[in-house]
Design an enzyme around this catalytic site. Structure first.
Site, PDB file in Angstrom:
ATOM      1  N   HIS A 327       0.820  -1.224   0.000  1.00  0.00           N
ATOM      2  CA  HIS A 327       0.000   0.000   0.000  1.00  0.00           C
ATOM      3  C   HIS A 327       0.851   1.271   0.000  1.00  0.00           C
ATOM      4  O   HIS A 327       2.083   1.234   0.205  1.00  0.00           O
ATOM      5  CB  HIS A 327      -0.937   0.011   1.211  1.00  0.00           C
ATOM      6  CG  HIS A 327      -0.240   0.042   2.532  1.00  0.00           C
ATOM      7  ND1 HIS A 327       0.329   1.176   3.050  1.00  0.00           N
ATOM      8  CD2 HIS A 327      -0.034  -0.935   3.463  1.00  0.00           C
ATOM      9  CE1 HIS A 327       0.855   0.923   4.237  1.00  0.00           C
ATOM     10  NE2 HIS A 327       0.653  -0.365   4.511  1.00  0.00           N
ATOM     11  N   CYS A 345       3.410  -4.677   6.659  1.00  0.00           N
ATOM     12  CA  CYS A 345       3.004  -4.448   5.266  1.00  0.00           C
ATOM     13  C   CYS A 345       4.200  -4.008   4.427  1.00  0.00           C
ATOM     14  O   CYS A 345       5.264  -3.667   4.947  1.00  0.00           O
ATOM     15  CB  CYS A 345       1.918  -3.379   5.196  1.00  0.00           C
ATOM     16  SG  CYS A 345       0.331  -3.892   5.880  1.00  0.00           S
TER      17      CYS A 345
END
Length: 420
Positions: A327, A345
């Site tokens: 992301h 992440c």
């Protein structure tokens, strides 16, 4: 025997050939019984099916075909129902008896083609037809295939969800044998029993790019156990797109994106910091979300602690159900390409995240290497199916476990070339 007149005709033809010339034949191309049309073997073949109008065969009992003539034998038997499902069987070494080794379906119409030969090698033929009765119980095993029909990346596994548990190995073999996966181009693959109610299917390697995959079940009417019969299942059709594989090197803080084997972009990234290391291994894109609100409490971080966070996140590509994404992380741009500062992440600039979001699709492959994190879970947190070696994957099948690996599609083509 019913074919004796035909045999006498062949002999007379042979005499005629000797009397005239070697090239003049009146009945067959070479005077050999093998070149003649098959004779009717109806009075030489019997089977244990129903006799009489309206009677139906018991689907619980195996089908048996027997040669009644001492001077003849069975050479081949093909049995299939009206939907095209074949019945597997075994022929005795002496050609006297053939019996089915796979179960018959209930409420089905079968056609059985029996080929024979007599003591002279002349071919015979008999065609049998019969119907089977209804199942003895109302319980049905239903299968739901996944994902939904559509276009996916080359890493997308096939799933089969059962509405009832199947624990017995022999019963699992009946179920698995009826779950068919065909791809064009062809590729080798196998089912893996995740648990009593879920199976996954994947090829040995990733699916070919731009492939068409057809998934269906032949379980309808098939007996699985005394109290369970197969039900109808909706088939599934998938296609694959380009071969998109993203490889993140956590130690180099870099992601390379490959399309059909060629690098199309290299992006600076940051992955999980110590204590929150990103999972190693292969993951499959589960979906894409333009906006996600990410909170530390979702991964067990206490609210108000030094690691607590609550952030709006854009261009989020999900790779695990537990919350691992690729992301946009504009707050860590200064670290991207240099150090790992995330909570697990893979973060990148907003522009790069938008490009990645637009480039990848559900089923594409995202691989992480050189991280200090654990390996991606095989099942339960997304699709980590590819992290099992092929030899280990085959042990999860009720059919291939403990058996030698079959030749690949390419090897089979070389062994048995077909004319085009």
């Amino acid at each position: 025997m019913s074919h004796t007149p035909r045999t006498r005709t062949v002999l007379s033809c042979t005499l005629l050939v000797l009397a005239l010339t070697a090239g003049a034949t009146a009945c067959s191309s070479d005077g050999n019984p093998l070149s003649a049309a098959p004779y009717d073997a109806a009075d030489q073949i019997s089977f244990n099916g129903p006799s009489g109008d309206g009677k139906k065969a018991d689907p619980d009992k195996p089908l048996e075909v027997t040669a009644e003539d001492d001077d003849g034998r069975i050479t081949d038997v093909t049995a299939l129902d009206a939907t095209g499902r074949h019945v597997a069987g075994e022929l005795s070494a002496d050609g006297i008896r053939w019996h089915s080794t796979s179960p018959l379906a209930a409420s089905a119409h079968y056609t059985v083609r029996v080929s024979t030969e007599d003591e002279d090698g002349a071919p015979g033929r008999r065609v049998l037809a019969f119907d089977t009765g209804k199942p003895t119980t109302k319980k049905r095993l239903k299968v739901t295939f996944g994902p939904k029909a559509g276009k996916y990346g080359v890493g997308q596994p096939i799933t089969a969800e059962l509405n009832k548990p199947v624990k017995d190995k022999a019963q699992r073999a009946v179920v698995e044998r009826a779950l068919k996966v065909d791809s064009m181009p062809a590729t080798e693959g196998a089912w893996y029993w995740v648990d009593d109610k879920e199976l996954h299917y994947r090829p040995k390697e990733y699916w070919p790019a731009h492939a068409t995959i057809q998934v269906r079940s032949n379980l309808d009417g098939v007996k699985i156990s005394d109290r369970l019969w197969g039900g109808r299942t909706k088939p599934l059709k998938l296609t694959t797109g380009d071969r998109i594989i993203a490889v993140t090197d956590a130690s180099a803080h870099s992601m390379k994106v490959y399309k059909n084997g060629e690098v199309i972009n290299e992006l600076p990234v940051t992955t999980g910091k110590p204590g929150f290391e990103t999972r190693n291994g292969v993951k499959v894109v589960l979906g894409k979300e333009y906006f996600v609100r990410m909170r530390g409490t979702s991964i067990g971080i206490a609210e108000g602690s030094s690691e607590s966070y609550d952030l709006p996140v854009y261009y989020a590509t999900r790779v695990t159900w537990s919350g691992e994404y690729v992301h946009a992380a504009p707050w860590s741009v200064g670290s991207q390409g240099y150090e790992n500062v995330s909570h697990g992440c893979t973060g990148m600039s907003t522009g790069d995240a938008e490009w990645f979001f637009d480039t990848v699709h559900e089923g594409d492959v995202v691989k992480v290497v050189n991280s200090y994190g654990d390996t991606m879970e095989t099942f339960g947190n997304g699709f980590g199916d590819w992290n099992l070696k092929w030899k280990k994957w085959r042990t999860g099948s009720a059919l291939t476990a403990g058996t030698p690996e079959a030749p690949s599609a390419e090897q089979r083509a070389r062994l048995r070339p077909e004319s085009v």
